[in-house]
Scaffold this active site. Sequence first.
Site, PDB file in Angstrom:
ATOM      1  N   HIS A 121      37.608  39.090  44.120  1.00 60.68           N
ATOM      2  CA  HIS A 121      37.878  38.175  43.225  1.00 60.68           C
ATOM      3  C   HIS A 121      38.917  37.247  43.641  1.00 60.68           C
ATOM      4  CE1 HIS A 121      37.707  37.057  38.667  1.00 60.68           C
ATOM      5  NE2 HIS A 121      37.941  36.058  39.034  1.00 60.68           N
ATOM      6  N   HIS A 167      39.596  32.638  43.980  1.00 65.42           N
ATOM      7  CA  HIS A 167      39.214  31.123  43.802  1.00 65.42           C
ATOM      8  C   HIS A 167      39.817  30.255  44.999  1.00 65.42           C
ATOM      9  CE1 HIS A 167      37.830  31.759  39.682  1.00 65.42           C
ATOM     10  NE2 HIS A 167      38.913  32.770  39.470  1.00 65.42           N
ATOM     11  N   ASN A 192      33.083  28.860  40.669  1.00 65.18           N
ATOM     12  CA  ASN A 192      33.356  27.738  39.983  1.00 65.18           C
ATOM     13  C   ASN A 192      34.309  26.594  40.737  1.00 65.18           C
ATOM     14  OD1 ASN A 192      35.790  29.436  40.159  1.00 65.18           O
ATOM     15  ND2 ASN A 192      36.481  28.831  38.076  1.00 65.18           N
ATOM     16  N   HIS A 234      33.120  37.571  33.123  1.00 62.50           N
ATOM     17  CA  HIS A 234      34.380  37.077  32.573  1.00 62.50           C
ATOM     18  C   HIS A 234      34.208  37.096  31.209  1.00 62.50           C
ATOM     19  CE1 HIS A 234      37.830  34.051  32.075  1.00 62.50           C
ATOM     20  NE2 HIS A 234      37.236  34.273  30.877  1.00 62.50           N
ATOM     21  N   HIS A 272      38.594  41.196  35.706  1.00 61.30           N
ATOM     22  CA  HIS A 272      39.863  41.231  35.221  1.00 61.30           C
ATOM     23  C   HIS A 272      39.898  41.940  33.841  1.00 61.30           C
ATOM     24  CE1 HIS A 272      38.261  37.782  33.589  1.00 61.30           C
ATOM     25  NE2 HIS A 272      38.375  36.901  34.813  1.00 61.30           N
ATOM     26  N   ASN A 281      44.571  34.070  32.434  1.00 56.43           N
ATOM     27  CA  ASN A 281      43.585  34.502  31.333  1.00 56.43           C
ATOM     28  C   ASN A 281      42.883  35.563  32.229  1.00 56.43           C
ATOM     29  OD1 ASN A 281      41.782  34.495  29.235  1.00 56.43           O
ATOM     30  ND2 ASN A 281      40.665  32.784  29.546  1.00 56.43           N
ATOM     31  N   ASP A 313      42.173  38.324  41.451  1.00 62.82           N
ATOM     32  CA  ASP A 313      41.860  36.988  40.564  1.00 62.82           C
ATOM     33  C   ASP A 313      42.850  35.758  41.203  1.00 62.82           C
ATOM     34  OD1 ASP A 313      41.015  35.001  38.697  1.00 62.82           O
ATOM     35  OD2 ASP A 313      41.743  36.186  36.978  1.00 62.82           O
ATOM     36  N   HIS A 343      46.819  26.796  41.848  1.00 66.11           N
ATOM     37  CA  HIS A 343      46.798  25.591  40.902  1.00 66.11           C
ATOM     38  C   HIS A 343      48.016  24.548  41.781  1.00 66.11           C
ATOM     39  CE1 HIS A 343      44.092  26.248  37.926  1.00 66.11           C
ATOM     40  NE2 HIS A 343      44.480  27.533  37.490  1.00 66.11           N
ATOM     41  N   PHE A 355      45.061  27.936  33.556  1.00 67.08           N
ATOM     42  CA  PHE A 355      45.309  29.378  33.642  1.00 67.08           C
ATOM     43  C   PHE A 355      45.394  29.639  35.171  1.00 67.08           C
ATOM     44  CE2 PHE A 355      43.674  29.101  29.186  1.00 67.08           C
ATOM     45  CZ  PHE A 355      44.415  29.908  28.480  1.00 67.08           C
TER      46      PHE A 355
END
Lengths: 306, 433
Positions: B62, B64, B96, B181, B234, B282, B309, B313, B327
């Site tokens: 998991h 991003h 995403n 999710h 998560h 989150n 996760d 950012h 988040f």
Amino acid sequence: MRDLLALQNLPAQDIRDILDLSQNLGEILDRPIKKLPTLRGKAIVNLFFEPSTRTRNSFELAAKYLGADVINVQKSGSSVEKGETLWDTATNLRQMGIDAAIIRHQVSGVPEQLAGVLDVPVINAGDGSHEHPTQGLLDVLTLRQAKGDVGQLKVAIVGDVLHSRVARSDIWAMRALGAQVVLIGPASLLPESYRELGVEVTTDLREGLAGVDAVQVLRLQKERQSGGEIPSQWEYRARWGLTAESLGWAKPDAVVLHPGPQNRGVEIDSDILDSERALVRQQVRNGVAVRMAVLFRLLGGAHDEQ
Amino acid sequence: MMNSERTAYRIQGARVIDPFRNFDGVTDVWVKDGRIAGQPEPDAEVVNGDGLWLVPRLLDMHVHFRDPGLEYKEDLESGSKAAAAGGFTAVCTMPNTQPVIDIPSLVQWQIERSRQLGLVRIWPIGAITKGEAGRELAEMYQMAQAGAVGFSDDGHPVADSRLMRAALSYSAAVGKPIIQHAEDSRLALGGVMHEGAVSQQMGLGGIPAEAESVMVWRDVELAGLTQGILHVAHISSPGSLEALRYARNRGLRVTAEIAPHHLFLTDEAVREWNYSPLTKVNPPLRPAQVQQALIDAVRSGLVGVLASDHAPHHADEKAAPYDEAPFGISGLETFLGSVITLFLGQGLLSPLELFAKITSGPHDVLRVAYGGLVPGQEADLTLIDPRVQWTVDPRTFYSKGRNTPLEGSRLTGRAVATMVGGRFTMRDQEVLG
């Protein structure tokens, strides 16, 4: 004490010192010439990112009575609206020489964040649902004037405690001074966990008001109805509104506070608000005194006699 | 998979911890031409593994990587470097991005790009619904053909029960999990941290634990109805664990993962960090009693997967007022250190049990076959120094995301070398691009 960001964890002695100072400085409001030289030459910025009439004017007058220069920055028409960050705006104002920043913001914690950016005092004038420390101070000052030792009092706070920054600051100030506090309102708007801190929590207005010396009535925000927390203002009034009848459940000499602005006929009836038991005018007056005291504490001292 | 400058290695004297074979013992491992070799190789470079642990195919299912579209936060290269630095040899990227990974060609593009980079195996997760919009199913079968290992609308729960039923039915036929999710968006509305004593004192909007568990219960029921394959991302609430137990007792194909930050931190961190959005994630950081229930669930085996996760950012975004900041925690480069510190430092799991949760555990969930460190298998392995103590300094991250509330924490254990397909991708904290 460099900043005033919150009353939680502020020592009781600091609160007492500010109240004493407020009591003295407040007397200037009765003088024909309301101007002290204490903060002459100091520049203070009011950064208000939420609509406010009373608090902003109260801070501005407090600063001016102490001789400081004040400028006002609002969200609308400012560089923040053009996309500049609040931190950059504040840093630029600091470069222009400001000596303190007073901030109101809709997001909890912004004053704490700002204090990490600026090297001058930051005063929280209300942040989100977090705190409104000068309101908490002016409320306990008003109680002290009306009832004496706050530590001997039982105080009810009625309404949307969960979303109220006023309630939080009141709770910390009152608890620090030793008062008993009871929170009353719809269950969906009460922070249950406050029981663990020794605060009473009840949904029953009659039970909650029994034996209290003072009632702080919170403003009911309209969005609580659209948010689904309450069915209507009228049902709210029927169960939690302060009326002649419900005030009768408190001690006969109980006094009433409201941080304003009031929704007459919703959380409080006009005949209570306009009666001698309501201390709302003293609250407004004390607001200026308390803010003078806070500004004096944070900015005064060294330049006193210059 | 990858071109290798060297062709043969002998990793000598390391303690081999291989959950794929349930093996834990000191032995030499030989690598040749990208695979584990069965016999000594004459020209092999000797790698000294004294005092180190050797673990095969660490997989973070998991992450991003934000690419395409949000490369200012992370891209496939910086994310891959972060994975290699963190000791990972394979990752599953969430879809995403902008555009959302919801068609086979985008899946192929990510895999192709990762092959060019040669730093980590990227196994894309495709979207469940087109554009993650929650209205129509995406082309899951064709994405699976292109290499997608699972499906998720991560960041957006599939709220429509009818659509979720269809997705789970479909997953059974495709043979890949639906990774949910789980969050009731209305219940969580306005929330930025866990709803409880801390949020009520800080005046921050609360997300109740039940915002997650009500959807997990629904999804478990739908997994029963459809005999679909459900994996809960998560997981972070006691009610969700109860639903998982219920599913397991009924023999349903339901699994879950837990993120290290939910095990390592509590909502008190939001207070300690004094409104810094570095703690904003989150699902939110939970209170101590929930944290303990999550640790227990990992120990008991109810939850068989740990996944970061990893949500990088930009620093500007994470400097915003708390309500306005996004988040997410950048987790790849603190993953191993935090779980070794937590589970092994306190003796809560054996090393073999712990590493199963980042190796064989997620492979099983994804139905990916791998045999561990046996001859003929791809030489994907990580050397770990289990004793080294270090302080988390996000400025040293390879990830573009320096957003972690573990900044300044003392951790024990970290990867010292990572090998993918017989080629070192990291040695001594330096990624070999």
